[in-house]
Design a protein around this motif. Sequence first.
Motif, PDB file in Angstrom:
ATOM      1  N   PRO A  84       0.658  -0.849  -0.317  1.00  0.00           N
ATOM      2  CA  PRO A  84       0.338  -0.104  -0.290  1.00  0.00           C
ATOM      3  C   PRO A  84       0.600   1.348  -0.143  1.00  0.00           C
ATOM      4  O   PRO A  84       1.721   1.907   0.894  1.00  0.00           O
ATOM      5  CB  PRO A  84      -0.656  -0.653   1.180  1.00  0.00           C
ATOM      6  N   LYS A  86      -0.057   4.207   1.057  1.00  0.00           N
ATOM      7  CA  LYS A  86       0.021   5.387   1.573  1.00  0.00           C
ATOM      8  C   LYS A  86       1.090   5.097   2.696  1.00  0.00           C
ATOM      9  O   LYS A  86       1.713   6.198   3.776  1.00  0.00           O
ATOM     10  CB  LYS A  86      -1.277   5.476   1.688  1.00  0.00           C
ATOM     11  N   ASN A 132      -7.946   1.790  -4.216  1.00  0.00           N
ATOM     12  CA  ASN A 132      -9.407   1.715  -2.892  1.00  0.00           C
ATOM     13  C   ASN A 132      -9.189   2.838  -2.789  1.00  0.00           C
ATOM     14  O   ASN A 132      -8.170   3.490  -3.341  1.00  0.00           O
ATOM     15  CB  ASN A 132      -8.495   0.995  -1.416  1.00  0.00           C
ATOM     16  N   ARG A 188     -15.510  -3.500  -0.997  1.00  0.00           N
ATOM     17  CA  ARG A 188     -14.900  -3.246   0.032  1.00  0.00           C
ATOM     18  C   ARG A 188     -16.392  -3.289   1.251  1.00  0.00           C
ATOM     19  O   ARG A 188     -17.439  -2.986   0.344  1.00  0.00           O
ATOM     20  CB  ARG A 188     -14.782  -1.717   0.212  1.00  0.00           C
ATOM     21  N   HIS A 236     -13.246  -7.520  -0.525  1.00  0.00           N
ATOM     22  CA  HIS A 236     -11.949  -6.692   0.217  1.00  0.00           C
ATOM     23  C   HIS A 236     -12.430  -6.118   1.647  1.00  0.00           C
ATOM     24  O   HIS A 236     -13.416  -5.823   1.573  1.00  0.00           O
ATOM     25  CB  HIS A 236     -11.341  -5.442  -0.898  1.00  0.00           C
ATOM     26  N   HIS A 238     -10.450  -4.451   5.544  1.00  0.00           N
ATOM     27  CA  HIS A 238      -9.262  -3.705   6.064  1.00  0.00           C
ATOM     28  C   HIS A 238      -9.238  -3.369   7.241  1.00  0.00           C
ATOM     29  O   HIS A 238     -10.344  -2.519   7.604  1.00  0.00           O
ATOM     30  CB  HIS A 238      -7.948  -2.561   5.212  1.00  0.00           C
ATOM     31  N   SER A 241      -4.392  -0.447  11.042  1.00  0.00           N
ATOM     32  CA  SER A 241      -3.144  -0.828  11.350  1.00  0.00           C
ATOM     33  C   SER A 241      -2.705  -1.555  12.370  1.00  0.00           C
ATOM     34  O   SER A 241      -3.382  -1.018  13.549  1.00  0.00           O
ATOM     35  CB  SER A 241      -2.372   0.598  11.135  1.00  0.00           C
ATOM     36  N   GLY A 278      -4.895  -4.741   5.287  1.00  0.00           N
ATOM     37  CA  GLY A 278      -3.255  -4.677   5.620  1.00  0.00           C
ATOM     38  C   GLY A 278      -3.340  -4.736   7.698  1.00  0.00           C
ATOM     39  O   GLY A 278      -3.911  -5.535   7.889  1.00  0.00           O
ATOM     40  N   GLY A 279      -2.540  -4.089   8.354  1.00  0.00           N
ATOM     41  CA  GLY A 279      -2.729  -4.528   9.516  1.00  0.00           C
ATOM     42  C   GLY A 279      -1.915  -5.209  11.374  1.00  0.00           C
ATOM     43  O   GLY A 279      -1.894  -5.194  11.612  1.00  0.00           O
ATOM     44  N   GLU A 325      -2.283  -6.626   1.907  1.00  0.00           N
ATOM     45  CA  GLU A 325      -1.960  -5.401   1.814  1.00  0.00           C
ATOM     46  C   GLU A 325      -0.659  -4.675   2.995  1.00  0.00           C
ATOM     47  O   GLU A 325      -1.837  -3.634   3.134  1.00  0.00           O
ATOM     48  CB  GLU A 325      -3.108  -4.422   1.592  1.00  0.00           C
ATOM     49  N   SER A 326      -0.481  -5.792   3.600  1.00  0.00           N
ATOM     50  CA  SER A 326       0.087  -5.001   4.732  1.00  0.00           C
ATOM     51  C   SER A 326       1.124  -4.070   4.264  1.00  0.00           C
ATOM     52  O   SER A 326       2.225  -4.948   3.265  1.00  0.00           O
ATOM     53  CB  SER A 326       0.326  -5.928   5.313  1.00  0.00           C
ATOM     54  N   GLY A 327       1.005  -2.940   4.767  1.00  0.00           N
ATOM     55  CA  GLY A 327       2.904  -2.573   4.470  1.00  0.00           C
ATOM     56  C   GLY A 327       3.587  -2.187   5.242  1.00  0.00           C
ATOM     57  O   GLY A 327       4.877  -2.292   5.538  1.00  0.00           O
ATOM     58  N   ARG A 328       3.299  -1.339   6.449  1.00  0.00           N
ATOM     59  CA  ARG A 328       4.118  -1.152   8.180  1.00  0.00           C
ATOM     60  C   ARG A 328       4.672  -2.562   8.538  1.00  0.00           C
ATOM     61  O   ARG A 328       5.463  -1.838   8.116  1.00  0.00           O
ATOM     62  CB  ARG A 328       2.565  -0.910   9.194  1.00  0.00           C
ATOM     63  N   TYR A 523       5.113   4.727   7.190  1.00  0.00           N
ATOM     64  CA  TYR A 523       3.721   6.559   7.740  1.00  0.00           C
ATOM     65  C   TYR A 523       4.802   7.055   8.065  1.00  0.00           C
ATOM     66  O   TYR A 523       4.335   8.144   7.752  1.00  0.00           O
ATOM     67  CB  TYR A 523       3.267   6.120   9.113  1.00  0.00           C
TER      68      TYR A 523
HETATM   69  C1  LIG Z   1      -3.512   1.452   5.202  1.00  0.00           C
HETATM   70  C2  LIG Z   1      -3.596   0.717   4.335  1.00  0.00           C
HETATM   71  C3  LIG Z   1      -3.055  -1.054   4.304  1.00  0.00           C
HETATM   72  C4  LIG Z   1      -1.613  -0.566   5.130  1.00  0.00           C
HETATM   73  O1  LIG Z   1      -1.789  -1.248   6.711  1.00  0.00           O
HETATM   74  P1  LIG Z   1      -0.944  -1.642   7.515  1.00  0.00           P
HETATM   75  O2  LIG Z   1      -1.218  -1.637   8.726  1.00  0.00           O
HETATM   76  O3  LIG Z   1       0.219   0.013   7.138  1.00  0.00           O
HETATM   77  O4  LIG Z   1      -0.624  -3.267   6.965  1.00  0.00           O
HETATM   78  C5  LIG Z   1      -3.446  -1.851   3.625  1.00  0.00           C
HETATM   79  N1  LIG Z   1      -5.082  -1.906   3.132  1.00  0.00           N
HETATM   80  C6  LIG Z   1      -6.075  -0.502   3.016  1.00  0.00           C
HETATM   81  C7  LIG Z   1      -6.765  -0.589   2.894  1.00  0.00           C
HETATM   82  C8  LIG Z   1      -4.989   0.400   3.422  1.00  0.00           C
HETATM   83  O5  LIG Z   1      -5.868   1.650   3.555  1.00  0.00           O
END
Ligand SMILES: *Cc1c(COP(=O)(O)O)cnc(C)c1O
Length: 621
Positions: A84, A86, A132, A188, A236, A238, A241, A278-279, A325-328, A523
């Motif tokens: 992701p 962002k 998204n 979603r 989808h 989410h 985080s 993500g999360g 969609e894990s970002g962190r 972030y």
């Molecule tokens: C922010 C976000 C993520 C990323 O979440 P993390 O906690 O960083 O893994 C994934 N999917 C969506 C839709 C988001 O808004």
Amino acid sequence: MKSFGLEIWSDDNFIINNDTININHASKPSLLQIAQEIREKGYKGPLLLRFPHLIEKQISTLFNTFEKAKKEFSYQGSFQAVFPLKVNQFPNFIESLIDVSQHYNYGLEAGSKAELIIAMTKTPIGAPITVNGFKDKEMISLCFIAAKMGHNITVTIEGLGELETIVQVNREFNDGFKKSITPKIGVRIRLHSAGIGIWAKSGGYSSKFGLTSAELLEAYEMLKKHKLLSHLWMIHFHIGSQMSDIAPLKKALREAGNIYAELKKRGAYALGAINIGGGLAVEYSQHEGRQERNYSLQEFANDVVFLMQEIAKSKGVDEPDIFTESGRYIAASHSVLVAPVLELFSQEYNEKGLRLKEKNPPLIEELHDLYRSMSRRHAREYLHDALDHMESLLTLFDLGYIDLEDRSNTEILVNLIIKKAIALLKSEGTDELKRLQNRIQEKYLVNFSAFQSLPDFWGLAQQFPIMPLDKLNIKPTNPASIWDITCDSDGEIGFNRDLPLYLHDIDVSKKEYFLAFFLTGAYQEVLGMKHNLFTHPTEAVIRFDANGEYHIDKLIEAQNLIDVLDDLDYDTNIIDKTLKYRIEESEHITKEEKRELLGKLYLFLSENSYLKTIQAIEEES
Ligand SMILES: *Cc1c(COP(=O)(O)O)cnc(C)c1O
């Protein structure tokens, strides 16, 4: 705390080698060595170091763990993932990520038009893109353009209005063309279950995003009516985080899994994927007993695979492909902020600062005796005497009986006594000592901006691991508060008795001392703000070659003063002309001097806002 909680947060990415913290990879260089090499090139101020090998580690761990879970349960669906944007859109990060993920068909997730442009440019053709967030007609059109380029793109509908726009755009882009090309469509869903923790706003009925059951049924009818059901392929959700606990995820998985199966049975025949958002949490804690997550990645993957399989089996539908969609989790560990300590603010409390006279007030003589003769056996008693004397001496000062030098001696002696008592009574750790420790904490002035580089500390009280780059063979004993260089009292990481940070007693006029802030890769960069006009720090990519040697690549210096002002839309020509004019027109200086001042001024304008470093060292070297 000699190891600064390394075993809790570092995931073996760093090790202590003699007295320095080193990268636990290839030739294992120390962070100090890398930082000094960059500084020798003339870059001062804070440095953001990026490590692509750590991005690769996270991506391969994510894929391998899910592959293992799939194997264990003989799961039929595939595992796929996107990053992701962002979480970190900086080019030095994204380009490294694309570079190290080539073997994984890893893609990008976009939540805005600008992010979508990055995704369309940087995602390899064939790797997934998910889109998204709220979308207008233009953004949906961009998704169609991406699909026509050949991208494997999924547009997630966040509301029925977006679906109407998709129907309309589909007509405009495809009617009358030989071959109709439409992005894949995801929906979603608005879940009952919500995440927990400080970021848990993305799930649950009150969440900003997603379709309710009634809207889902309506969306299904609409897609069917407009012959778009063949494109509906992803569910989808989410839930927020930094999920500290796995329980809410399991609830969400059951809910989403059943929605997937129900829609599929109803007739959404192309549906084939579930995107769990993500999360995945990162362990930021430096302190035993303060860990932020209660599950391992394997447990997480097993739960996802097992639950999806169970639901698919019981409802008699195919096992869906699983998307994350894990970002962190992917980005946090890849960067380290290294910042020089500029000054210690209670150094006046050392013996050198005493101005004892031939004849001192008796209470001061006594304080001095207490300090000199303090031993472990009497430490507590002496400490209490000293505190008592201090009260009396301060009263004497208020009443005019002792002078400023006496008062200064009192402060220094009492602080020295407290320090000594704390050292002697270390093993006892009583509340009283902890309270006193708060009083004598040292303020470390550090050349960085917390607003720019650790905005989640400022906004959400998120902790980040902090440690010095060297002296790690010496036990640090100063309870430390960290001050940044903004003129804002919020720019302080105060000493926290529950999460104490101890740093070394140092004299930065003799030898530099650097602090490193870890896990800053997710972030922090884009959320960072230019408070006081301190900008994104100087950054570099640290790459290891086949021989294990490191290379400092892609150095980007923090913005210079003129560019910062230009960004704020100041007319920099006018600034330039005005400054020049004011020097030239000044009646107080000679022509010679004017030329010199102009030279200096232009040099300064070409440099960044961070402090250059302390004078003593500059002169020495
Ligand atoms: C922010 C976000 C993520 C990323 O979440 P993390 O906690 O960083 O893994 C994934 N999917 C969506 C839709 C988001 O808004």
